[in-house]
Design an enzyme around this catalytic site. Structure first.
Site, short mmCIF file in Angstrom:
data_model
loop_
_atom_site.label_atom_id
_atom_site.label_comp_id
_atom_site.label_asym_id
_atom_site.label_seq_id
_atom_site.Cartn_x
_atom_site.Cartn_y
_atom_site.Cartn_z
N GLY A 79 0.81 -1.23 0.00
CA GLY A 79 0.00 0.00 0.00
C GLY A 79 0.84 1.27 0.00
CB SER A 110 13.89 0.36 -0.22
OG SER A 110 12.73 0.79 0.45
S1 ADX Z 1 13.26 -2.24 -5.08
O1 ADX Z 1 13.34 -3.53 -4.38
O2 ADX Z 1 14.36 -2.06 -6.02
O3 ADX Z 1 13.10 -1.10 -4.15
P1 ADX Z 1 11.05 -1.15 -6.57
O4 ADX Z 1 10.24 -0.50 -5.52
O5 ADX Z 1 11.93 -0.28 -7.41
O6 ADX Z 1 11.91 -2.35 -5.92
O7 ADX Z 1 10.10 -1.92 -7.56
C1 ADX Z 1 9.18 -2.82 -7.02
C2 ADX Z 1 8.03 -3.09 -7.98
O8 ADX Z 1 8.51 -3.81 -9.11
C3 ADX Z 1 7.01 -3.98 -7.30
O9 ADX Z 1 5.94 -3.22 -6.77
C4 ADX Z 1 6.55 -4.88 -8.38
O10 ADX Z 1 5.44 -4.28 -9.05
C5 ADX Z 1 7.66 -4.92 -9.38
N1 ADX Z 1 8.53 -6.13 -9.33
C6 ADX Z 1 8.89 -6.83 -10.43
N2 ADX Z 1 9.73 -7.82 -10.10
C7 ADX Z 1 9.90 -7.76 -8.75
C8 ADX Z 1 10.67 -8.54 -7.82
N3 ADX Z 1 11.42 -9.55 -8.22
N4 ADX Z 1 10.62 -8.18 -6.51
C9 ADX Z 1 9.87 -7.15 -6.10
N5 ADX Z 1 9.13 -6.38 -6.93
C10 ADX Z 1 9.14 -6.67 -8.26
#
Ligand code: ADX
Length: 225
Positions: free
Chosen positions: A42, A128
């Site tokens: 969310g 993150s």
């Molecule tokens: S982060 O881990 O690098 O902070 P970020 O917030 O940019 O991730 O992107 C997360 C979004 O990417 C999720 O909300 C989801 O829609 C998508 N996503 C695609 N693959 C993954 C994955 N392997 N893990 C988590 N989110 C993913």
């Protein structure tokens, strides 16, 4: 030529119009409100609800959201390849390996630094998952003027709830083994140890969660009551 920390080849230019001058002119402070939590917890809905409230109060804000940033600044290799070629795409495109997430958060943190210097109250919404990556952003933001200009909000929604919501159908694909490194399923999530705020993301609407977060901003003196 190799760049040495002792003999920098790139120098810093001090700006004439400072962050403090911008804050004084606009009547509120700048800083980063960092939302962290699982996909589907969310974060984006809360961020948008909060952004609307702040905007209507005349606060200069900007929202950096994971899914959106991954369309540009942190584009995937597949997005970069058609225009830039394979070698470039492999070098600069970002996926979801630990190192790619590290670079994603580093770039976003750097973008947030620029926006803070511009006087904005920046809201970020990224999974993150790694504590070290989040802490590094905090350290850099706090170092800008030796001030607590970084607030971490843990959107703590149980995995079962996120998976039940599954707004993008990604949990289903991850369970089927069609997405590797999926946070919460096949990749870790490290919760903040001492966030400034922990929200139960399953216990309220985005508007209610935004109201609680606004309370934090008021309590910290970032915005007037
Ligand atoms: S982060 O881990 O690098 O902070 P970020 O917030 O940019 O991730 O992107 C997360 C979004 O990417 C999720 O909300 C989801 O829609 C998508 N996503 C695609 N693959 C993954 C994955 N392997 N893990 C988590 N989110 C993913």
């Amino acid at each position: 030529m190799m760049e040495s920390p002792l003999q920098p080849t790139v120098v810093w230019h001090q700006e004439s119009v400072t962050q403090v001058m911008r804050e004084a002119a606009q009547g509120h402070r700048a800083g980063v409100l960092w939302l962290t939590g699982l996909s589907g917890s969310g974060k984006s809905s809360l961020a948008n609800a909060l952004d609307q409230r702040l905007f209507s109060r005349g606060i200069r804000t900007f929202l950096l959201d994971g899914d959106n940033v991954r369309h540009g600044l942190c584009a995937t290799p597949a997005m970069l390849e058609p225009l830039h070629g394979q070698a470039f795409a492999e070098r600069f495109g970002l996926g979801f390996s630990p190192q790619d997430r590290e670079e994603n958060i580093r770039r976003v943190g750097t973008a947030a630094e620029l926006l803070v210097a511009a006087g904005l109250l920046v809201i970020t919404a990224f999974v993150s998952p790694y504590r070290r990556d989040r802490d590094r952003v905090r350290q850099r933001i706090e170092a800008m003027r030796q001030a607590p200009d970084f607030l971490e909000v843990f959107v703590d929604t149980p995995l079962e709830v996120c998976e039940q919501r599954d707004p993008k159908g990604l949990y289903r694909l991850a369970r089927q083994g069609k997405i590797a490194h999926f946070t919460g399923i096949s990749d870790p999530y490290e919760p903040p140890l001492t966030p400034e705020l922990r929200l139960d993301g399953s216990a309220g609407s985005p508007e209610q969660l935004a109201q609680q977060t606004l309370g934090l901003l008021e309590a910290k003196g970032w915005v007037k009551r």
